[in-house]
Write an enzyme that holds these catalytic residues in place. Structure first.
Site, PDB file in Angstrom:
ATOM      1  CE  LYS A  62      77.416  43.556 -68.320  1.00 46.57           C
ATOM      2  NZ  LYS A  62      77.522  44.064 -69.802  1.00 46.57           N
ATOM      3  CG  ASN A  86      67.085  35.133 -86.201  1.00 43.78           C
ATOM      4  OD1 ASN A  86      66.524  36.172 -86.106  1.00 43.78           O
ATOM      5  ND2 ASN A  86      68.209  34.800 -85.811  1.00 43.78           N
ATOM      6  N   GLY A  87      65.592  37.186 -88.536  1.00 44.07           N
ATOM      7  CA  GLY A  87      66.076  38.181 -89.420  1.00 44.07           C
ATOM      8  C   GLY A  87      64.967  39.106 -89.912  1.00 44.07           C
ATOM      9  CG  HIS A 120      82.985  70.676 -70.146  1.00 46.37           C
ATOM     10  ND1 HIS A 120      83.318  71.807 -70.737  1.00 46.37           N
ATOM     11  CD2 HIS A 120      84.345  70.206 -69.446  1.00 46.37           C
ATOM     12  CE1 HIS A 120      84.607  71.915 -70.423  1.00 46.37           C
ATOM     13  NE2 HIS A 120      84.931  71.058 -69.633  1.00 46.37           N
ATOM     14  CE  LYS A 143      75.459  36.412 -73.967  1.00 47.07           C
ATOM     15  NZ  LYS A 143      75.950  37.156 -72.903  1.00 47.07           N
ATOM     16  CD1 TRP A 203      64.102  39.980 -78.225  1.00 43.17           C
ATOM     17  CD2 TRP A 203      64.146  41.075 -80.034  1.00 43.17           C
ATOM     18  NE1 TRP A 203      64.518  41.361 -77.959  1.00 43.17           N
ATOM     19  CE2 TRP A 203      64.526  42.009 -79.128  1.00 43.17           C
ATOM     20  CE3 TRP A 203      64.183  41.685 -81.432  1.00 43.17           C
ATOM     21  CZ2 TRP A 203      64.961  43.298 -79.404  1.00 43.17           C
ATOM     22  CZ3 TRP A 203      64.739  43.027 -81.705  1.00 43.17           C
ATOM     23  CH2 TRP A 203      64.882  43.561 -80.582  1.00 43.17           C
ATOM     24  CB  CYS A 247      64.124  34.743 -83.643  1.00 42.11           C
ATOM     25  SG  CYS A 247      63.114  36.307 -83.842  1.00 42.11           S
ATOM     26  CD  GLU A 295      80.102  46.467 -69.524  1.00 46.55           C
ATOM     27  OE1 GLU A 295      79.619  45.375 -69.164  1.00 46.55           O
ATOM     28  OE2 GLU A 295      80.031  46.902 -70.556  1.00 46.55           O
ATOM     29  NE  ARG A 301      69.091  32.814 -80.972  1.00 46.27           N
ATOM     30  CZ  ARG A 301      69.942  32.737 -81.838  1.00 46.27           C
ATOM     31  NH1 ARG A 301      71.170  31.904 -81.784  1.00 46.27           N
ATOM     32  NH2 ARG A 301      70.127  33.277 -83.184  1.00 46.27           N
ATOM     33  CD  GLU A 342      73.256  45.238 -70.955  1.00 42.43           C
ATOM     34  OE1 GLU A 342      73.328  44.727 -72.108  1.00 42.43           O
ATOM     35  OE2 GLU A 342      74.012  44.642 -70.163  1.00 42.43           O
TER      36      GLU A 342
END
Length: 607
Positions: A483, A98-99, A502, A602, A74, A2, A479, A27, A486
């Site tokens: 990506k 925020n939190g 496997h 972010k 958020w 946030c 990675e 963010r 996301e």
């Protein structure tokens, strides 16, 4: 996550709040709102979705006043709707947060027992209601906020605005970052310096447990023990252009294109004056006294650490353990003598990584960090903070920060190898010479954009994608999968190529794209064998390799993209580019929100 902004200004607060909130969009958020005090009256406006929705509402329902607070939310507790949007307010106080308040249910029950009901699903509303309860008892805003904060358990950055007080903001920090900006007869509060950049470059960062009383002419800070504290005012240089798209369609595209420049700057920063050695900032670090390294991070930074493990173990011959921050501290791992702990975080405020760092304090022989924000909590609490010099990164999906993290970690591995006598001066010089050529190779790979655009278009038709890699390409496969997930919302998984038989090979059919990252390295022949197994089952192989690898692999791949050639040790930095471009072009083809993908933030500043 946030975003928080507070203004005690000489001009109307609403436009300043909205402009600052725009700088916090990176963010991640799903609603936004502001509150102001005008002639003593406290009012607020909120809206779901993008900030343009809030701006539209303010056109029809303007807010006046030169004191105010703003927030991009958020969602954690409660769905994204106007009722749950911040600021949360009562008759006399508005709060942004925020939190996560962990004991909000207990406080909510206590308030309900005294006749105070809730109207939202959020934990933050409890903060406003509790503060109002103290105000009802005749306490001053300062006393009410202090008593409220004393009751809270969890992580929070808070900013309070009070009815009848147009020259007062109260801020508190525990676990989530918060900064105070100093102006000329004005004061500001922000989640980070980026939000305040158009308003001031004079910043005071609150420390853990700090409580701040802010007026236009004075800043009073109390520490966690509620004793007066002096916190340094720092001049923060933020290039406003860096938060502009610079002619690109998306911030992610701009940040991908910036990599040759920022990599060159990062390499130059760590080279000795004669370019024959490595210099670390401050007192540096002597790895000859380090027997073992523990690396801890989250998300993309975790994959940077997995890559660095290969470098430290192969070049420096130093044992390395890599862990996800959210798991590390709950395992309570033993930290043996002469173990260095290294933490990687773009923001330097990642909650789980910061908590893991604090677990290692007093146990590890030294605390090192690799960060993009040198004024961050992780940087300040490290014995040695190593800047990656990527510049401001706005896109949620990390690009230039990842390659800069890899570059700094590679340099650190070389420093460790040289300190431990595992490489000679001449070998170190050869490695550094090769590293200096990487930005040029990255630039050449960016010239392959049209090939990745075509490949992304094809991947956009898939519902699942598999990524394979061996050795140094194994973390890069992870990675790449991250990506793609996301920003395109396509399910993707990554495996070490040798693990194919496997289990994952059961997924292979003619509809499953399999992206194989395979430069012509020491493991190439084994990777090609795995690739043949996929093609034998009608799998669609997209091979990303170099010229020698393409020639040796032969025909049969669904698609082949030929990358520039670099020494094997440096392939991870270069092969990060295909991960970025494939994800970017796939997302563009699908029409998703590239820079602000759904459900993501972010900077993850809550556990």
């Amino acid at each position: 996550m946030c975003g928080i902004v507070g203004v005690l200004g000489n001009h109307e607060a609403a436009p300043l709040l909205v402009e600052s909130l725009k700088r916090l969009e990176y963010r991640g958020y799903d609603s936004a709102g502001i509150a102001t005090v005008n002639n003593g009256d406290l009012e607020r406006r909120r809206a779901v979705g993008k900030l343009v929705n809030l701006s539209d509402r303010l056109v029809h329902e303007p807010l006046t006043g030169k004191a105010g607070i703003g927030h991009t939310r958020w969602a954690t507790h409660g769905i994204a709707n106007e009722t749950n949007a911040h600021p949360h307010s009562t008759r006399q106080v508005a709060v942004v947060h925020n939190g996560i308040i962990e004991n909000y249910r207990e406080l909510r029950a206590e308030l309900a027992a005294s006749g105070t009901g809730h109207t939202t699903d959020t934990d933050t509303e409890t903060v406003a209601l509790l503060t109002q309860a103290y105000l009802n008892e005749g306490q001053s805003p300062r006393e009410a906020a202090l008593n409220t904060v004393a009751r809270l358990t969890g992580a929070y950055a808070l900013c309070f605005l009070f009815e009848g007080h147009d020259d007062l903001l109260i801020a508190a920090r525990q676990g989530s970052p918060l900064a105070i900006g100093h102006g000329n007869g004005e004061m500001f509060v922000g989640s980070d310096a980026i939000a305040l950049a158009p308003l001031t470059d004079q910043i005071t960062y609150l420390e853990e447990g700090d409580f701040a009383i802010v007026t236009r002419t004075e800043l009073e800070i109390l520490d966690a023990a509620r004793q007066p504290a002096n916190r340094e005012i720092k001049t923060v240089e933020i290039d406003n252009f860096q938060v502009d798209k610079g002619g690109h369609k998306h911030f992610m595209s701009k940040e991908i294109a910036e990599q040759p420049r920022v990599l060159t700057e990062a390499i130059g920063y760590y080279l000795a004056d004669d370019a024959s050695g490595i210099k670390l900032p401050g007192a540096g670090h002597d790895f000859s006294k380090t027997d073992r390294m523990v690396m801890v991070a989250c998300g993309t930074a975790y994959y940077a650490c997995l890559t660095a493990k290969y470098w430290f173990e192969q070049i420096a011959q130093m044992p390395v353990e890599v862990d996800v921050a959210s798991e590390f501290r709950y395992r309570e791992p033993p930290i043996t003598e002469n173990t260095a702990a290294l933490f990687v975080s773009q923001s330097g405020e990642t909650a789980d990584t910061l908590a893991a760092l604090r677990y290692c304090e007093g146990k590890a022989s030294s605390i090192l960090s690799v960060v993009n924000v040198t004024t961050s909590s992780i940087a300040r609490e490290s014995d040695l903070a190593l800047p990656i010099l990527a510049g401001t990164e706005i896109g949620v999906a990390s690009t230039k920060a990842f390659t800069c993290q890899l570059t700094v970690l590679f340099l650190l591995a070389l420093k460790a190898a040289h300190d431990r006598g595992k490489i000679t001066d001449a070998q170190l010089g050869d490695h550094l010479s090769a590293l200096r050529s990487v930005p040029s190779a990255v630039n050449a790979s960016l010239a392959l954009d049209k090939h990745f655009a075509h490949a992304g278009l094809k991947l956009s038709e898939a519902s699942d994608v598999l990524f394979l890699g061996r050795g140094l390409m194994f973390p890069l496969a992870h990675e790449a999968a991250l990506k793609l997930k996301e920003i395109s919302y396509i399910h993707a998984e990554a495996y070490a190529s040798g693990e194919l038989k496997h289990g994952p090979i059961a997924l292979i059919d003619k509809t499953m794209p399999v992206v194989v990252k395979a430069p012509r390295d020491s493991l190439f022949e084994k990777t090609v064998s795995n690739m043949q197994e996929v093609m034998a089952r009608d799998g669609k192989v997209m091979l990303i390799t170099d010229e020698a690898g393409a020639a040796e692999a032969g025909d049969g791949a669904w698609m082949t993209i030929v990358m520039p050639t670099v020494p094997e040790a440096l392939t991870p930095i270069l092969y990060a580019i295909p991960a970025q471009l494939l994800a970017y072009h796939t997302a563009v083809a699908k029409g998703t929100d590239v820079d602000q993908p759904r459900n993501l933030a972010k900077s993850v500043t809550v556990e």
